[in-house]
Design a protein around this motif. Structure first.
Motif, PDB file in Angstrom:
ATOM      1  N   ASP A  95      -1.093  -8.422  -0.491  1.00  0.00           N
ATOM      2  CA  ASP A  95       0.157  -7.678  -0.318  1.00  0.00           C
ATOM      3  C   ASP A  95       0.488  -7.526   1.160  1.00  0.00           C
ATOM      4  O   ASP A  95       1.654  -7.626   1.568  1.00  0.00           O
ATOM      5  CB  ASP A  95       0.054  -6.296  -0.976  1.00  0.00           C
ATOM      6  CG  ASP A  95       0.073  -6.372  -2.492  1.00  0.00           C
ATOM      7  OD1 ASP A  95       0.649  -7.343  -3.039  1.00  0.00           O
ATOM      8  OD2 ASP A  95      -0.494  -5.473  -3.144  1.00  0.00           O
ATOM      9  N   ILE A  96      -0.534  -7.247   1.963  1.00  0.00           N
ATOM     10  CA  ILE A  96      -0.315  -7.138   3.409  1.00  0.00           C
ATOM     11  C   ILE A  96       0.225  -8.455   3.956  1.00  0.00           C
ATOM     12  O   ILE A  96       1.218  -8.471   4.698  1.00  0.00           O
ATOM     13  CB  ILE A  96      -1.627  -6.759   4.126  1.00  0.00           C
ATOM     14  CG1 ILE A  96      -2.042  -5.339   3.745  1.00  0.00           C
ATOM     15  CG2 ILE A  96      -1.474  -6.876   5.644  1.00  0.00           C
ATOM     16  CD1 ILE A  96      -3.399  -4.928   4.298  1.00  0.00           C
ATOM     17  N   LEU A  97      -0.403  -9.549   3.569  1.00  0.00           N
ATOM     18  CA  LEU A  97       0.027 -10.856   4.062  1.00  0.00           C
ATOM     19  C   LEU A  97       1.441 -11.190   3.596  1.00  0.00           C
ATOM     20  O   LEU A  97       2.244 -11.732   4.370  1.00  0.00           O
ATOM     21  CB  LEU A  97      -0.952 -11.934   3.594  1.00  0.00           C
ATOM     22  CG  LEU A  97      -2.364 -11.856   4.178  1.00  0.00           C
ATOM     23  CD1 LEU A  97      -3.271 -12.882   3.505  1.00  0.00           C
ATOM     24  CD2 LEU A  97      -2.347 -12.081   5.675  1.00  0.00           C
ATOM     25  N   ARG A  98       1.742 -10.875   2.360  1.00  0.00           N
ATOM     26  CA  ARG A  98       3.071 -11.193   1.810  1.00  0.00           C
ATOM     27  C   ARG A  98       4.185 -10.534   2.621  1.00  0.00           C
ATOM     28  O   ARG A  98       5.236 -11.139   2.857  1.00  0.00           O
ATOM     29  CB  ARG A  98       3.131 -10.726   0.351  1.00  0.00           C
ATOM     30  CG  ARG A  98       4.505 -10.835  -0.303  1.00  0.00           C
ATOM     31  CD  ARG A  98       4.432 -10.481  -1.780  1.00  0.00           C
ATOM     32  NE  ARG A  98       3.815  -9.185  -2.006  1.00  0.00           N
ATOM     33  CZ  ARG A  98       4.488  -8.022  -1.922  1.00  0.00           C
ATOM     34  NH1 ARG A  98       5.781  -8.007  -1.589  1.00  0.00           N
ATOM     35  NH2 ARG A  98       3.873  -6.868  -2.175  1.00  0.00           N
ATOM     36  N   ILE A  99       3.935  -9.329   3.085  1.00  0.00           N
ATOM     37  CA  ILE A  99       4.968  -8.585   3.794  1.00  0.00           C
ATOM     38  C   ILE A  99       4.993  -8.901   5.293  1.00  0.00           C
ATOM     39  O   ILE A  99       6.065  -9.058   5.894  1.00  0.00           O
ATOM     40  CB  ILE A  99       4.775  -7.065   3.584  1.00  0.00           C
ATOM     41  CG1 ILE A  99       5.015  -6.721   2.115  1.00  0.00           C
ATOM     42  CG2 ILE A  99       5.707  -6.256   4.487  1.00  0.00           C
ATOM     43  CD1 ILE A  99       4.645  -5.295   1.746  1.00  0.00           C
ATOM     44  N   ILE A 100       3.806  -9.022   5.914  1.00  0.00           N
ATOM     45  CA  ILE A 100       3.778  -9.129   7.369  1.00  0.00           C
ATOM     46  C   ILE A 100       3.889 -10.548   7.892  1.00  0.00           C
ATOM     47  O   ILE A 100       4.378 -10.767   9.007  1.00  0.00           O
ATOM     48  CB  ILE A 100       2.502  -8.452   7.930  1.00  0.00           C
ATOM     49  CG1 ILE A 100       2.667  -8.169   9.431  1.00  0.00           C
ATOM     50  CG2 ILE A 100       1.279  -9.311   7.678  1.00  0.00           C
ATOM     51  CD1 ILE A 100       3.788  -7.227   9.785  1.00  0.00           C
ATOM     52  N   VAL A 101       3.479 -11.553   7.121  1.00  0.00           N
ATOM     53  CA  VAL A 101       3.526 -12.933   7.613  1.00  0.00           C
ATOM     54  C   VAL A 101       4.929 -13.347   8.036  1.00  0.00           C
ATOM     55  O   VAL A 101       5.119 -13.906   9.128  1.00  0.00           O
ATOM     56  CB  VAL A 101       2.931 -13.915   6.579  1.00  0.00           C
ATOM     57  CG1 VAL A 101       3.340 -15.353   6.901  1.00  0.00           C
ATOM     58  CG2 VAL A 101       1.413 -13.808   6.561  1.00  0.00           C
TER      59      VAL A 101
ATOM     60  N   ASP B 167      -2.928   3.871   3.697  1.00  0.00           N
ATOM     61  CA  ASP B 167      -1.973   2.906   3.138  1.00  0.00           C
ATOM     62  C   ASP B 167      -2.318   1.470   3.506  1.00  0.00           C
ATOM     63  O   ASP B 167      -1.939   0.540   2.793  1.00  0.00           O
ATOM     64  CB  ASP B 167      -0.557   3.240   3.613  1.00  0.00           C
ATOM     65  CG  ASP B 167      -0.068   4.565   3.051  1.00  0.00           C
ATOM     66  OD1 ASP B 167       0.163   4.634   1.827  1.00  0.00           O
ATOM     67  OD2 ASP B 167       0.043   5.535   3.820  1.00  0.00           O
ATOM     68  N   LEU B 168      -3.020   1.303   4.608  1.00  0.00           N
ATOM     69  CA  LEU B 168      -3.475  -0.035   4.984  1.00  0.00           C
ATOM     70  C   LEU B 168      -4.882  -0.318   4.469  1.00  0.00           C
ATOM     71  O   LEU B 168      -5.170  -1.414   3.981  1.00  0.00           O
ATOM     72  CB  LEU B 168      -3.449  -0.190   6.512  1.00  0.00           C
ATOM     73  CG  LEU B 168      -2.083  -0.509   7.125  1.00  0.00           C
ATOM     74  CD1 LEU B 168      -2.160  -0.453   8.646  1.00  0.00           C
ATOM     75  CD2 LEU B 168      -1.598  -1.881   6.677  1.00  0.00           C
ATOM     76  N   ALA B 169      -5.767   0.666   4.567  1.00  0.00           N
ATOM     77  CA  ALA B 169      -7.156   0.467   4.151  1.00  0.00           C
ATOM     78  C   ALA B 169      -7.271   0.197   2.657  1.00  0.00           C
ATOM     79  O   ALA B 169      -8.145  -0.555   2.215  1.00  0.00           O
ATOM     80  CB  ALA B 169      -7.989   1.690   4.530  1.00  0.00           C
TER      81      ALA B 169
ATOM     82  N   GLN C 290      -6.067  -0.334  12.386  1.00  0.00           N
ATOM     83  CA  GLN C 290      -5.697   0.766  11.488  1.00  0.00           C
ATOM     84  C   GLN C 290      -6.305   0.583  10.100  1.00  0.00           C
ATOM     85  O   GLN C 290      -6.650   1.569   9.435  1.00  0.00           O
ATOM     86  CB  GLN C 290      -4.177   0.880  11.391  1.00  0.00           C
ATOM     87  CG  GLN C 290      -3.551   1.394  12.666  1.00  0.00           C
ATOM     88  CD  GLN C 290      -2.128   1.886  12.474  1.00  0.00           C
ATOM     89  OE1 GLN C 290      -1.739   2.330  11.393  1.00  0.00           O
ATOM     90  NE2 GLN C 290      -1.333   1.808  13.526  1.00  0.00           N
ATOM     91  N   ARG C 291      -6.493  -0.647   9.681  1.00  0.00           N
ATOM     92  CA  ARG C 291      -7.086  -0.906   8.361  1.00  0.00           C
ATOM     93  C   ARG C 291      -8.602  -0.679   8.379  1.00  0.00           C
ATOM     94  O   ARG C 291      -9.150  -0.060   7.463  1.00  0.00           O
ATOM     95  CB  ARG C 291      -6.764  -2.344   7.937  1.00  0.00           C
ATOM     96  CG  ARG C 291      -7.346  -2.777   6.570  1.00  0.00           C
ATOM     97  CD  ARG C 291      -6.806  -4.159   6.233  1.00  0.00           C
ATOM     98  NE  ARG C 291      -7.457  -4.784   5.107  1.00  0.00           N
ATOM     99  CZ  ARG C 291      -7.154  -4.602   3.820  1.00  0.00           C
ATOM    100  NH1 ARG C 291      -6.199  -3.743   3.496  1.00  0.00           N
ATOM    101  NH2 ARG C 291      -7.786  -5.256   2.868  1.00  0.00           N
ATOM    102  N   HIS C 292      -9.275  -1.153   9.436  1.00  0.00           N
ATOM    103  CA  HIS C 292     -10.736  -1.142   9.435  1.00  0.00           C
ATOM    104  C   HIS C 292     -11.366  -0.126  10.369  1.00  0.00           C
ATOM    105  O   HIS C 292     -12.494   0.304  10.120  1.00  0.00           O
ATOM    106  CB  HIS C 292     -11.253  -2.539   9.778  1.00  0.00           C
ATOM    107  CG  HIS C 292     -10.939  -3.562   8.742  1.00  0.00           C
ATOM    108  ND1 HIS C 292     -11.547  -3.582   7.511  1.00  0.00           N
ATOM    109  CD2 HIS C 292     -10.057  -4.599   8.739  1.00  0.00           C
ATOM    110  CE1 HIS C 292     -11.075  -4.595   6.789  1.00  0.00           C
ATOM    111  NE2 HIS C 292     -10.166  -5.221   7.510  1.00  0.00           N
TER     112      HIS C 292
END
Length: 202
Positions: free
Chosen positions: A179-185, A171-173, A163-165
């Protein structure tokens, strides 16, 4: 007679062959990325690589054989896994997202694109993810339903990457990787190391 070059007596013909082989693989990834597995032809790939169609067949046999090699990638689970489960998940995600960011036509990206229109490509993708990701990650999960947990974490990571690439969901791209890592990890870590760690960590 095959001439040896100046570097360690390596036959010149072999080195040229390796370059030709690599050029064909690069052209194949590009072509598969543009039109998908079904519509890509050996003739078009050969033309893009600047070789004869017979050369492609000589090196790879069939379009299927060429596709399999062009989209093969290895996930170094052993190298990415640490004693810290959060760091391990972050390594997995950074590795995957970094590969997509560095090369939009990486083997993983091309295979995922092609799997949307080809059952043959989808089968290769299923087998590859199962062997390269689900199995190795499941072996490190110290909780019940290890394979299901590994499969779910893989699905989440592939979903984020695509979805990002691939789809370019805004919102992902447009989001910062940190920020993505902080939330999803923490979410994925809880899947593969419930309670804050694997059995070995607790």
């Amino acid at each position: 007679m095959t001439r040896a070059d100046d570097v360690g007596g390596v036959p010149h013909r072999e080195r040229k062959g390796e370059r030709t082989r690599r050029r064909i693989l690069e052209a194949a990834r590009c072509r598969f990325a543009q039109v998908g597995y079904e519509r890509a032809t050996i003739r078009a790939i050969a033309a893009e690589a600047g070789v004869d169609k017979s050369s492609v067949i000589q090196y790879f046999g069939t379009k299927q054989g060429l596709f399999r090699e062009a989209v093969h990638w290895h996930v170094p689970i052993d190298e990415l896994t640490t004693e810290d489960s959060s760091r391990t998940v972050e390594n997995y995600l950074r590795g995957m997202l970094g590969a997509w960011s560095a090369d939009p036509d990486s083997p993983m990206a091309v295979l995922l694109r092609s799997s949307m229109t080809s059952e043959e490509a989808a089968g290769i993708l299923r087998r590859h993810i199962t062997a390269e990701v689900v199995g190795p990650v499941a072996a490190r999960v110290g909780a019940p339903d290890a394979r299901l947990r590994a499969a779910l974490s893989s699905a989440m990571m592939m979903g984020i990457a695509s979805q990002r690439h691939l789809l370019g969901m805004p919102d992902l791209a447009q989001a910062d990787l940190e920020d993505i890592l902080r939330i999803i990890v923490p979410v994925i870590r809880e899947l593969i190391a419930p309670g804050g760690g694997s059995a070995a960590e607790r």
